[in-house]
Write a protein that holds these residues in place. Sequence first.
Motif, short mmCIF file in Angstrom:
data_model
loop_
_atom_site.label_atom_id
_atom_site.label_comp_id
_atom_site.label_asym_id
_atom_site.label_seq_id
_atom_site.Cartn_x
_atom_site.Cartn_y
_atom_site.Cartn_z
N ASN A 240 -3.17 -9.86 -3.49
CA ASN A 240 -2.02 -9.03 -3.13
C ASN A 240 -0.75 -9.55 -3.78
O ASN A 240 0.10 -8.78 -4.21
CB ASN A 240 -1.86 -8.96 -1.62
CG ASN A 240 -0.82 -7.94 -1.20
OD1 ASN A 240 -0.76 -6.88 -1.78
ND2 ASN A 240 -0.04 -8.26 -0.18
N HIS B 267 -8.60 0.54 0.39
CA HIS B 267 -8.10 -0.78 0.03
C HIS B 267 -7.53 -1.45 1.28
O HIS B 267 -6.70 -0.86 1.97
CB HIS B 267 -7.03 -0.67 -1.05
CG HIS B 267 -7.55 -0.15 -2.35
ND1 HIS B 267 -8.06 -0.95 -3.32
CD2 HIS B 267 -7.66 1.12 -2.81
CE1 HIS B 267 -8.44 -0.22 -4.34
NE2 HIS B 267 -8.20 1.06 -4.05
N ASN C 26 -5.47 -4.76 2.82
CA ASN C 26 -4.68 -5.98 2.59
C ASN C 26 -5.00 -6.99 3.70
O ASN C 26 -5.00 -6.66 4.88
CB ASN C 26 -3.19 -5.67 2.61
CG ASN C 26 -2.77 -4.88 1.39
OD1 ASN C 26 -3.40 -4.97 0.35
ND2 ASN C 26 -1.70 -4.10 1.52
N VAL D 299 -6.45 -8.40 -1.24
CA VAL D 299 -6.78 -6.99 -1.05
C VAL D 299 -8.26 -6.82 -1.34
O VAL D 299 -8.75 -7.31 -2.35
CB VAL D 299 -5.96 -6.06 -1.97
CG1 VAL D 299 -6.38 -4.60 -1.75
CG2 VAL D 299 -4.47 -6.22 -1.72
#
Length: 714
Positions: A89, A44, A46, A105
Amino acid sequence: MKQSLRMRWLLIAVMAFAGNHLLAQSVTLTQTPNASVCTGDSLHINLTVISTYPGNNSFDVEMTPGNAATADFTDPATLDIPIAKWVPNNGPVPAGDTNNAGSKVLSIVVPETITTNGTYSIRLVSSNPAGFSTNVFEVAVNVTITATIDTANVKGAFKNIYTPGNPDDWGKCVDDTVVLYANPGFNYQWMVNGVDVRLAQPGRTDDRRDSLLVWLPGTYTVEVSSGPVCPGTSDPIVINNYIPNPVVNIQPIFLQPWVEELDFQFSPSLDSVQFCESDSVLIWGDRPQIPGEFYTYRWLKDTVNQNGLDTVVAIPGATNDTIFVTSDLMATSTTPFYMEIYLEVTDTMTGCVTLGTDPKWVWMDTVPDTEISAIEWGTALPGASTILCVEDSIRLRADTIGGPDWEYQWQARFPLNGGTWANLPDDTLPTLQVDTALIPDSAEYRLVINNLTCTWLTQPIQVNIVPNPVFQFLPSDSVALCAGDSVLVAVTGNGLQYDWSNGFIGTSQYLSTPGQYWVRATGVNQCVTYDTLILFPLVVNANAGPDQTVGPNEDVVMAATGGVSYYWYADEPAYFSNRRDPNTRTRPIKDTTKYYVEVTAANGCVGIDSMMVYIESPFGSGPDLSNVQNVMTPNGDGANDDLDLREVIQGDACELVVMNRWGSTVYTEEDYTNGWSGVTNGGDQLPDGTYYFLLACDDEVRYQGAITIIRNNE
């Protein structure tokens, strides 16, 4: 898709900056220290978009070997990695919004095609403006260990032929054990349905070896590791219990109506039946329902083992898909007349065996095979005669009286030649009274007995009705008799013996006494018939007329009545003008003369009456005879109880003679004292009626007349 069960999350701070001075877009990327990931894991990222990109822009992820200083994204080893998904996010950013400014994200999956551990660089490249790329993010990639279950070496299981097209689907018999093998040389943790085996199946500690014993169905995987970094998880293998399905059915009742269903009327399945020992019940097992299945069959029945515990035992020779339950099979039951039938099937492809747990319960009725007997009245003993007179009766009774489930119906066949058997209405008890009120002639009788499923017909008993003898009286059953006569009366008929109420036995006799006589005729089988003969007297109302008193040498005119012909005579010589004239003339010779008249009635009977003729003395009158008593009522009430002739006797010694109307003397008294009360000399009361008396004094008849006796004057 193969992926590690342990996800490593890397957070990358990306700062976007303008690569196109006209649009001034910018992206910032922040490096995470010591970033590390395994192949097959999800990563993942960001990111923050500083300025909004055009709506038709899309981002690609590129990954190449080397760190940020040495990375060459033109290297053929560079990989294009698809973005798995975008997730906001913070704030209300739609998941699919990749171009609007804001924090976001994105997720990627590290390719499993990477086979070498090392540092790799990742960047984002936009499509509009084309070729714009972000700064490089460094990540250490470790190759995940390959984990496999050797599907070519699965022991104790078979490829599940009933789910074709799934190579990971295996089957086993319920009681079998399967052995699974993993690729060797590592550390292991076996799992079932995503849980460590030792947790899912408490008590087990053998789930960390390179092989696993499996006896419960489920989805099995193995995690293979070598140290703490990037263990691998195998593809799942599914182990199913294959259970052949023994479905037992009972032939529908409408196809075997002699079987009684014991289930609830609207039960969806037929589980319990009852049948008669002379019949049978068809039970069968269903054919396999899944294509490719083939069964062999074995039928079993309930029993009790040597420890007294319930169990089942095979029925010898019962290996077809059908079985007929008969009385011979029921004779081997543990519980009399009751049996539980089980079915065991074996799948011929897999060898799996299943014993059905849903038996069929079968009860058997015994035939109520009793017979009937003729019973003596007043006893319970058989052997009574079945030959009856018309007015007789007999009891028929079942020799054995069954339980409450026995139902009875008497039947009769009449007439004997050509008749058919028919139920006798309301005769549903074990005993039947047979008489001519039931059926008027000879007939056969039998008893139909039912006990839910069995029906029994007894042997018939023939009851013969013998007619009573028939006879008649000759000349008639009502005969008239003149007084003093006798008549010959006879009977004629088919009787064997005739008994008369007067004690006579025979067919004819002379009778002279009026009255009622019964005759009993005895015929075949001692059957009797009674009839009555009435012999009644013919009464002649002979009347000679009243007594008369005349003077010397005077004629007397008689006045007889009561018949069709007459004849006069007297107790003294007398002259008659015509003896056959009821009104003849006569002249008495003596002072007192008694005249008689024979009166013949129309019926031919003769009656006699008399009257007195007195010659009046020329020297004066005698006693007053005008008011002599002519009725007496000897009932003890003090009035007219005796014949009182004191006014006639006047103190003389007189003899009284009393006669009935046929002239027979019934009472005499030489010196009458006025005390006669209507009896004979023996003291017997005379019947009510009219009598004649004569009173003679000094050898001369002083008075003769009639006296009527009435005892009951109501």
